[in-house]
Design a protein around this motif. Structure first.
Motif, PDB file in Angstrom:
ATOM      1  N   ILE A  37       0.791  -1.233   0.000  1.00 28.71           N
ATOM      2  CA  ILE A  37       0.000   0.000   0.000  1.00 28.71           C
ATOM      3  C   ILE A  37       0.828   1.290   0.000  1.00 28.71           C
ATOM      4  O   ILE A  37       0.570   2.190  -0.798  1.00 28.71           O
ATOM      5  N   CYS A  39       4.046   1.865  -0.836  1.00 31.13           N
ATOM      6  CA  CYS A  39       4.790   2.011  -2.087  1.00 31.13           C
ATOM      7  C   CYS A  39       3.823   2.233  -3.247  1.00 31.13           C
ATOM      8  O   CYS A  39       4.101   3.042  -4.150  1.00 31.13           O
ATOM      9  N   CYS A  74       8.484   0.822   4.338  1.00 34.33           N
ATOM     10  CA  CYS A  74       7.307   1.442   3.741  1.00 34.33           C
ATOM     11  C   CYS A  74       7.392   2.971   3.670  1.00 34.33           C
ATOM     12  O   CYS A  74       6.861   3.575   2.758  1.00 34.33           O
TER      13      CYS A  74
HETATM   14  S1  FES Z   1       4.806  -0.900   1.395  1.00 34.89           S
HETATM   15 FE1  FES Z   1       6.643  -1.007   0.230  1.00 34.89          FE
HETATM   16  S2  FES Z   1       8.128  -1.598   1.675  1.00 34.89           S
HETATM   17 FE2  FES Z   1       6.252  -1.777   2.735  1.00 34.89          FE
END
Ligand code: FES
Length: 136
Positions: A37, A39, A74
């Motif tokens: 989510i 990223c 994230c």
């Molecule tokens: S959402 Fe991409 S590293 Fe966790």
């Protein structure tokens, strides 16, 4: 015991330094793009698509771009990890796609895409991948 797909290079390579030599394998070089989510909200889907397309056009079958569930980094995504080169790239933007493919073809390292990386987290990311926790 789970066998790692990737050679044990972690101890031979400093954290935060992507290898610029070849992966020494006839197999495609796997490139993982986190699509979870946070990223995703920062454009990971576009990066996955453009990286896949450009890699296919310029390298054929020698680079395999795949989605990944989450690298636990994230807050600094989108994140891209290239296990065979012990390379974690963070804060990747669509404009970085061309340079990433260039790097994979033996071009220059991309230190600006590792400025936010935390060494402890990097060690954990590669430990998890080395343990075999990667998508098929
Ligand atoms: S959402 Fe991409 S590293 Fe966790």
């Amino acid at each position: 015991m789970i066998e790692s797909t990737y050679p044990e290079k972690a101890s031979a390579n400093k954290a935060g330094l992507c290898q610029t030599d070849g992966a020494n394998t006839a197999d495609p070089i796997d490139v993982y793009v986190c699509t979870n989510i946070d990223c995703k909200n920062r454009g990971a889907a576009q990066i996955l698509k453009e990286l896949s397309e450009l890699a296919q056009i310029t390298t054929g079958e020698s680079i395999a771009v795949k989605p990944y569930m989450c690298f636990s980094a994230c807050n600094i995504g989108p994140n891209v990890v290239i296990p065979a080169k012990r390379c974690w790239l963070s804060g990747v933007r669509p404009s970085d796609v061309g340079p990433i493919v260039g790097y994979l073809e033996g071009g220059s390292d991309l230190p600006h895409l590792r400025e936010q990386n935390e060494p402890d987290l990097e060690e954990m990311i590669f430990a998890i991948i080395d343990a075999g926790l990667i998508p098929e």
